[in-house]
Design a protein around this motif. Structure first.
Motif, PDB file in Angstrom:
ATOM      1  N   VAL A   1     -51.187 -62.978   9.733  1.00  0.00           N
ATOM      2  CA  VAL A   1     -52.539 -62.837   9.198  1.00  0.00           C
ATOM      3  C   VAL A   1     -52.833 -61.362   8.936  1.00  0.00           C
ATOM      4  N   ARG A   2     -52.471 -60.504   9.882  1.00  0.00           N
ATOM      5  CA  ARG A   2     -52.712 -59.069   9.707  1.00  0.00           C
ATOM      6  C   ARG A   2     -51.897 -58.507   8.546  1.00  0.00           C
ATOM      7  N   SER A   3     -50.707 -59.047   8.323  1.00  0.00           N
ATOM      8  CA  SER A   3     -49.896 -58.610   7.184  1.00  0.00           C
ATOM      9  C   SER A   3     -50.576 -58.959   5.865  1.00  0.00           C
ATOM     10  N   VAL A   4     -51.194 -60.130   5.821  1.00  0.00           N
ATOM     11  CA  VAL A   4     -51.933 -60.524   4.615  1.00  0.00           C
ATOM     12  C   VAL A   4     -53.113 -59.587   4.410  1.00  0.00           C
ATOM     13  N   ILE A   5     -53.825 -59.253   5.507  1.00  0.00           N
ATOM     14  CA  ILE A   5     -54.946 -58.314   5.407  1.00  0.00           C
ATOM     15  C   ILE A   5     -54.443 -56.966   4.886  1.00  0.00           C
ATOM     16  N   TRP A   6     -53.340 -56.474   5.432  1.00  0.00           N
ATOM     17  CA  TRP A   6     -52.780 -55.196   5.001  1.00  0.00           C
ATOM     18  C   TRP A   6     -52.446 -55.228   3.510  1.00  0.00           C
ATOM     19  N   PHE A   7     -51.794 -56.303   3.079  1.00  0.00           N
ATOM     20  CA  PHE A   7     -51.385 -56.440   1.686  1.00  0.00           C
ATOM     21  C   PHE A   7     -52.595 -56.467   0.752  1.00  0.00           C
ATOM     22  N   LEU A   8     -53.577 -57.333   1.060  1.00  0.00           N
ATOM     23  CA  LEU A   8     -54.745 -57.448   0.192  1.00  0.00           C
ATOM     24  C   LEU A   8     -55.573 -56.162   0.203  1.00  0.00           C
ATOM     25  N   ASN A   9     -55.651 -55.507   1.356  1.00  0.00           N
ATOM     26  CA  ASN A   9     -56.365 -54.234   1.426  1.00  0.00           C
ATOM     27  C   ASN A   9     -55.672 -53.182   0.562  1.00  0.00           C
ATOM     28  N   ALA A  10     -54.352 -53.184   0.550  1.00  0.00           N
ATOM     29  CA  ALA A  10     -53.602 -52.241  -0.285  1.00  0.00           C
ATOM     30  C   ALA A  10     -53.873 -52.482  -1.773  1.00  0.00           C
ATOM     31  N   LYS A  11     -54.230 -53.726  -2.115  1.00  0.00           N
ATOM     32  CA  LYS A  11     -54.567 -54.055  -3.501  1.00  0.00           C
ATOM     33  C   LYS A  11     -56.063 -53.858  -3.783  1.00  0.00           C
ATOM     34  N   ASN A  12     -56.763 -53.199  -2.835  1.00  0.00           N
ATOM     35  CA  ASN A  12     -58.197 -52.891  -2.962  1.00  0.00           C
ATOM     36  C   ASN A  12     -59.090 -54.120  -3.042  1.00  0.00           C
ATOM     37  N   VAL A  13     -58.681 -55.181  -2.343  1.00  0.00           N
ATOM     38  CA  VAL A  13     -59.526 -56.369  -2.235  1.00  0.00           C
ATOM     39  C   VAL A  13     -60.544 -56.099  -1.129  1.00  0.00           C
ATOM     40  N   LYS A  14     -61.806 -56.456  -1.362  1.00  0.00           N
ATOM     41  CA  LYS A  14     -62.883 -56.207  -0.405  1.00  0.00           C
ATOM     42  C   LYS A  14     -62.719 -57.096   0.827  1.00  0.00           C
ATOM     43  N   PRO A  15     -63.184 -56.619   1.995  1.00  0.00           N
ATOM     44  CA  PRO A  15     -63.017 -57.382   3.240  1.00  0.00           C
ATOM     45  C   PRO A  15     -63.594 -58.795   3.210  1.00  0.00           C
ATOM     46  N   ASP A  16     -64.758 -58.984   2.574  1.00  0.00           N
ATOM     47  CA  ASP A  16     -65.327 -60.335   2.538  1.00  0.00           C
ATOM     48  C   ASP A  16     -64.468 -61.282   1.704  1.00  0.00           C
ATOM     49  N   GLU A  17     -63.835 -60.767   0.655  1.00  0.00           N
ATOM     50  CA  GLU A  17     -62.929 -61.585  -0.153  1.00  0.00           C
ATOM     51  C   GLU A  17     -61.635 -61.860   0.606  1.00  0.00           C
TER      52      GLU A  17
ATOM     53  N   ARG B   1     -62.825 -56.900   8.989  1.00  0.00           N
ATOM     54  CA  ARG B   1     -63.336 -55.564   8.680  1.00  0.00           C
ATOM     55  C   ARG B   1     -62.736 -54.506   9.614  1.00  0.00           C
ATOM     56  N   LYS B   2     -62.568 -54.863  10.898  1.00  0.00           N
ATOM     57  CA  LYS B   2     -61.970 -53.939  11.865  1.00  0.00           C
ATOM     58  C   LYS B   2     -60.546 -53.587  11.444  1.00  0.00           C
ATOM     59  N   TRP B   3     -59.755 -54.609  11.065  1.00  0.00           N
ATOM     60  CA  TRP B   3     -58.370 -54.355  10.655  1.00  0.00           C
ATOM     61  C   TRP B   3     -58.321 -53.562   9.355  1.00  0.00           C
ATOM     62  N   VAL B   4     -59.235 -53.825   8.429  1.00  0.00           N
ATOM     63  CA  VAL B   4     -59.283 -53.061   7.183  1.00  0.00           C
ATOM     64  C   VAL B   4     -59.557 -51.593   7.488  1.00  0.00           C
ATOM     65  N   ARG B   5     -60.508 -51.320   8.402  1.00  0.00           N
ATOM     66  CA  ARG B   5     -60.793 -49.925   8.791  1.00  0.00           C
ATOM     67  C   ARG B   5     -59.560 -49.259   9.379  1.00  0.00           C
ATOM     68  N   GLN B   6     -58.854 -49.990  10.264  1.00  0.00           N
ATOM     69  CA  GLN B   6     -57.651 -49.413  10.873  1.00  0.00           C
ATOM     70  C   GLN B   6     -56.586 -49.107   9.822  1.00  0.00           C
ATOM     71  N   PHE B   7     -56.395 -50.015   8.877  1.00  0.00           N
ATOM     72  CA  PHE B   7     -55.409 -49.785   7.825  1.00  0.00           C
ATOM     73  C   PHE B   7     -55.845 -48.623   6.922  1.00  0.00           C
ATOM     74  N   ASN B   8     -57.136 -48.526   6.663  1.00  0.00           N
ATOM     75  CA  ASN B   8     -57.636 -47.412   5.844  1.00  0.00           C
ATOM     76  C   ASN B   8     -57.489 -46.074   6.573  1.00  0.00           C
ATOM     77  N   ASP B   9     -57.497 -46.122   7.900  1.00  0.00           N
ATOM     78  CA  ASP B   9     -57.327 -44.896   8.690  1.00  0.00           C
ATOM     79  C   ASP B   9     -55.860 -44.505   8.842  1.00  0.00           C
ATOM     80  N   GLY B  10     -54.959 -45.274   8.254  1.00  0.00           N
ATOM     81  CA  GLY B  10     -53.553 -44.899   8.253  1.00  0.00           C
ATOM     82  C   GLY B  10     -52.646 -45.771   9.099  1.00  0.00           C
ATOM     83  N   SER B  11     -53.194 -46.692   9.854  1.00  0.00           N
ATOM     84  CA  SER B  11     -52.365 -47.575  10.668  1.00  0.00           C
ATOM     85  C   SER B  11     -51.588 -48.530   9.763  1.00  0.00           C
ATOM     86  N   THR B  12     -50.342 -48.797  10.142  1.00  0.00           N
ATOM     87  CA  THR B  12     -49.537 -49.774   9.405  1.00  0.00           C
ATOM     88  C   THR B  12     -48.977 -50.837  10.334  1.00  0.00           C
TER      89      THR B  12
END
Length: 102
Positions: free
Chosen positions: A13-29, A49-60
């Motif tokens: 699930v977190r991998s999907v969040i990472w992938f979609l966040n990398a494609k600039n998909v919004k957290p609610d989507e 939203r928490k995981w999106v923030r962590q990924f935006n802060d550089g976590s992978t």
């Protein structure tokens, strides 16, 4: 229509969040898509939203980090001892043996 999957690992699930966040998909989507694929109990919108923030802060890292906790007292010797006590008296109670085990 998508095939729903109920059996999934948290890191998937977190991998999907990472992938979609990398494609600039919004957290609610992202949350909407997760629910569509993994079901209602997948993850809350706040956790996405928490995981999106962590990924935006550089976590992978999408895997659970090791946590310290209470050490387990169960070992092969204890299991053998419990099995022995059960074989001695099948009608035992916890109160009868509370002093025999840690």
């Amino acid at each position: 229509m998508f095939k729903k999957t109920a059996d999934h690992a948290d890191c998937e699930v977190r991998s999907v969040i990472w992938f979609l966040n990398a494609k600039n998909v919004k957290p609610d989507e992202i949350h909407r898509q997760l629910v569509e694929i993994f079901g209602e109990n997948v993850m809350t919108d706040g956790m996405v939203r928490k995981w999106v923030r962590q990924f935006n802060d550089g976590s992978t890292n999408v895997h659970d980090e090791a946590r310290s906790g209470r050490p387990s007292v169960v070992n092969d010797g204890l299991v053998a001892k419990v099995n022995e006590k059960i074989r001695e008296n099948r009608r035992f109670t916890i109160r009868m043996h509370f002093g025999d085990f840690p």
